[in-house]
Design an enzyme around this catalytic site. Structure first.
Site, PDB file in Angstrom:
ATOM      1  N   GLY A  62      -4.080  23.782  -3.581  1.00  0.00           N
ATOM      2  CA  GLY A  62      -5.440  23.760  -3.030  1.00  0.00           C
ATOM      3  C   GLY A  62      -6.186  22.506  -3.451  1.00  0.00           C
ATOM      4  N   HIS A  74       1.251   5.093  -4.943  1.00  0.00           N
ATOM      5  CA  HIS A  74       1.767   5.717  -6.189  1.00  0.00           C
ATOM      6  C   HIS A  74       3.017   6.543  -5.872  1.00  0.00           C
ATOM      7  CE1 HIS A  74       1.364   7.965 -10.087  1.00  0.00           C
ATOM      8  NE2 HIS A  74       1.949   8.913  -9.349  1.00  0.00           N
ATOM      9  N   GLU A  75       2.929   7.414  -4.862  1.00  0.00           N
ATOM     10  CA  GLU A  75       4.062   8.301  -4.553  1.00  0.00           C
ATOM     11  C   GLU A  75       5.286   7.499  -4.112  1.00  0.00           C
ATOM     12  OE1 GLU A  75       1.835  11.173  -6.007  1.00  0.00           O
ATOM     13  OE2 GLU A  75       3.977  11.231  -5.565  1.00  0.00           O
ATOM     14  N   ASP A  88      -8.077 -31.233  12.462  1.00  0.00           N
ATOM     15  CA  ASP A  88      -7.061 -30.382  11.799  1.00  0.00           C
ATOM     16  C   ASP A  88      -7.385 -28.920  11.990  1.00  0.00           C
ATOM     17  OD1 ASP A  88      -6.015 -32.732  10.839  1.00  0.00           O
ATOM     18  OD2 ASP A  88      -7.072 -32.609   8.893  1.00  0.00           O
ATOM     19  N   HIS A  92       7.432   6.530  -6.832  1.00  0.00           N
ATOM     20  CA  HIS A  92       8.421   7.564  -7.186  1.00  0.00           C
ATOM     21  C   HIS A  92       9.579   7.535  -6.195  1.00  0.00           C
ATOM     22  CE1 HIS A  92       5.882   9.188 -10.245  1.00  0.00           C
ATOM     23  NE2 HIS A  92       4.990   9.727  -9.431  1.00  0.00           N
ATOM     24  N   HIS A 119       3.194  14.662  -4.333  1.00  0.00           N
ATOM     25  CA  HIS A 119       4.343  14.401  -5.192  1.00  0.00           C
ATOM     26  C   HIS A 119       5.453  13.768  -4.342  1.00  0.00           C
ATOM     27  CE1 HIS A 119       5.227  18.899  -4.260  1.00  0.00           C
ATOM     28  NE2 HIS A 119       5.841  18.160  -3.356  1.00  0.00           N
ATOM     29  N   HIS A 170       6.255   7.992 -14.245  1.00  0.00           N
ATOM     30  CA  HIS A 170       4.852   7.731 -14.554  1.00  0.00           C
ATOM     31  C   HIS A 170       4.744   6.698 -15.665  1.00  0.00           C
ATOM     32  CE1 HIS A 170       3.298  11.671 -12.613  1.00  0.00           C
ATOM     33  NE2 HIS A 170       3.236  10.634 -11.775  1.00  0.00           N
ATOM     34  N   ASP A 188      -5.025 -26.413   7.317  1.00  0.00           N
ATOM     35  CA  ASP A 188      -4.247 -26.343   8.557  1.00  0.00           C
ATOM     36  C   ASP A 188      -5.058 -25.640   9.642  1.00  0.00           C
ATOM     37  OD1 ASP A 188      -2.142 -27.406   7.133  1.00  0.00           O
ATOM     38  OD2 ASP A 188      -1.328 -25.446   6.588  1.00  0.00           O
TER      39      ASP A 188
END
Lengths: 80, 401
Positions: free
Chosen positions: B77, B121-122, B362, B125, B84, B131, B221
């Site tokens: 919840g 972050h995930e 230029d 993993h 994860h 971590h 450029d």
């Protein structure tokens, strides 16, 4: 449990669940090992406090509980 | 940083991902952009290349779910666990799940979670990182709201991911690979988010370093406005001047547009369309923010140039007349953006209409009702209406030197 100010049971259950999820805490189901549980939990709280750079006391104090209540990733921080 | 036990990682550099579903909290485009940007963070510091699939099994399957969602880690919840992901491997390995009960946002807000930050972050993993206990690291387990406009991967995370995959290859990008559809089915056209291309014999052995802001010999450029900012391009580097932050921000082009990493000849913004047009050699691209519009690159002949014109020196768009001026050598063209056609009577001599501008250009910029024509280390401020020269300045006078 380690020296814990008179906290509500809810906080302790929350902490226990947190340590099971993220710090590989396994509760000894048998009542015989109550004291062992206390030591194990205190050890895991130390590990969590050390990981987050909190003061390592083994106690479920307010800083530790605040950190546990931060929104976070569901992957454990340490694993056996 | 930490990795998973036994250091699982992808044994290949080409990793695929697929977005299985979306959150109603955000526009689908914004979800896709957040995830693409998250992958770019990791591809920019490793040899990894991420390609998006639209069907079938990808290495990294990304989905939003609530509560129990057929793995051992049910979500909880609002708040608590946000997402994860699984370590590299077959099946569920590498997959990333986001808790749909959270409020996902495109920007960092106080009442929601920035999807780009959590996804980045995930995906750490998904690529094999555990971590980190370094406060402020992307792989720190607790969500930390932060400004993501010019988010940089912290060093601890770079060290971590490079311990698994090594640094990016040294070969600079081949100039502008064609983005033709690959042999996969059109629904699976890959979206490449990594700046890696095969080295060609043309590539210099060592890319030039970025000049100092106040180097008196600094030249550009291309220069363009972009959503209120001014971007100055030189080789593969960008100097950003923004009303939202003080000082000058330094970036590389690949951090915004990885497949356009080698640099530009010219650029201009059509603010009403939120579009910037980039030119390199005889091709041009249209981008909206990070996204290169489909169907590009296109040959500059499509704009009405003859085959003899091989490249554009500079371009600038006049927002009031909706005309764009293209500068090539000592001549310039006027392009009508409304009719999408070159105006009659062009090319004309630059000096004939812009008094005092009797050299090549230029780069060009329109700002504050003035044109700024850059030539070498000088820039010439010209009144847009009268085309009269107002004053001459150093090219890098915008950098508060």
């Amino acid at each position: 449990l380690p020296v814990v100010p008179e906290k509500e049971k809810e906080d302790i259950q929350f902490a226990q669940k947190y340590l099971e999820n993220f710090y590989d805490f396994k509760e000894e189901k048998s009542a015989l090992f109550k004291s062992k549980n206390l030591n194990l939990m205190s050890e895991k709280i130390r590990e969590m406090q050390s990981f987050f750079g909190l003061e390592v006391t083994g106690e479920l104090n307010s800083q530790t509980l605040d950190m546990m209540k931060q929104p976070r990733c569901g992957i454990p921080d340490v694993r056996s | 940083y930490s990795t998973f036990p036994l250091n699982p990682k992808w044994k290949k550099e080409d990793v695929t991902y697929r977005i299985l579903n979306y959150t109603p909290d955000m526009l689908q485009d914004d979800v896709e952009e957040a995830i693409a940007k998250a992958f770019q963070l990791w591809s920019s510091v490793t040899p990894l290349r991420f390609t998006r699939l639209y069907s079938g099994e990808a290495d990294i399957m990304i989905s939003f779910a609530s509560g129990f969602h057929s793995d051992f880690y049910s979500f909880d919840g609002p708040g608590g666990t946000l997402a994860h992901a699984y370590a590299p491997g077959k099946g569920i390995g590498g997959d990333a799940h986001f808790d749909e009960d959270e409020n996902w946002t495109k920007f960092t807000t106080y009442n929601g979670y920035n999807l780009f930050l959590v996804a980045a972050h995930e995906l750490g993993h998904s690529l094999g990182l555990g971590h980190s206990n370094v406060f402020g690291a992307l792989m720190y387990p607790v969500y930390m709201a932060r400004d993501t406009r010019n988010y940089r991967l912290p060093q601890d995370d770079i060290d971590g991911i490079q311990s698994l995959y090594g640094p990016p290859r040294k070969s600079p990008a081949k100039a502008f690979p064609s983005q033709e559809p690959t042999e996969m089915t059109p629904t699976e056209a890959p979206t490449e988010t990594s700046p890696h291309e095969e080295p060609t014999e043309m590539t210099p052995s060592k890319p030039p370093t970025r000049a100092d802001d106040c180097d008196p010999h600094l030249t550009f450029d291309a220069i363009t406005t972009l959503r209120g900012e001014i971007l100055f391009f030189k080789d593969s580097y960008v100097w950003r001047k923004s009303p939202h932050f003080t000082g000058i921000e330094h970036d590389t082009i690949s951090s915004f547009w990885p497949s356009l990493a080698a640099g530009f000849d010219a650029a201009y913004e059509i603010d009403k369309k939120d579009q910037v047009i980039f030119f390199k050699d005889d091709q041009y691209w249209a981008v909206n923010g990070y996204n290169i519009q489909p169907g590009f690159p296109k040959p500059i002949q499509n704009l009405g140039f003859s085959k003899s014109v091989r490249k554009i020196d500079a371009a600038v768009h006049d927002q009031t007349t909706k005309k764009t001026y293209f500068f090539v050598g000592h001549r310039y063209w006027s392009f009508n953006e409304n009719t999408q056609s070159m105006e009659r009577g062009y090319p004309r001599k630059i000096a004939a209409d812009f008094h005092g501008i009797d050299h090549t250009v230029d780069a060009a910029l329109q700002k504050n009702g003035h044109f700024y024509f850059f030539h070498g280390s000088k820039q010439y401020e010209v009144d847009v209406k009268t085309k009269k020269l107002i004053r001459t300045m150093q090219s890098n006078s915008w950098f508060d030197c």
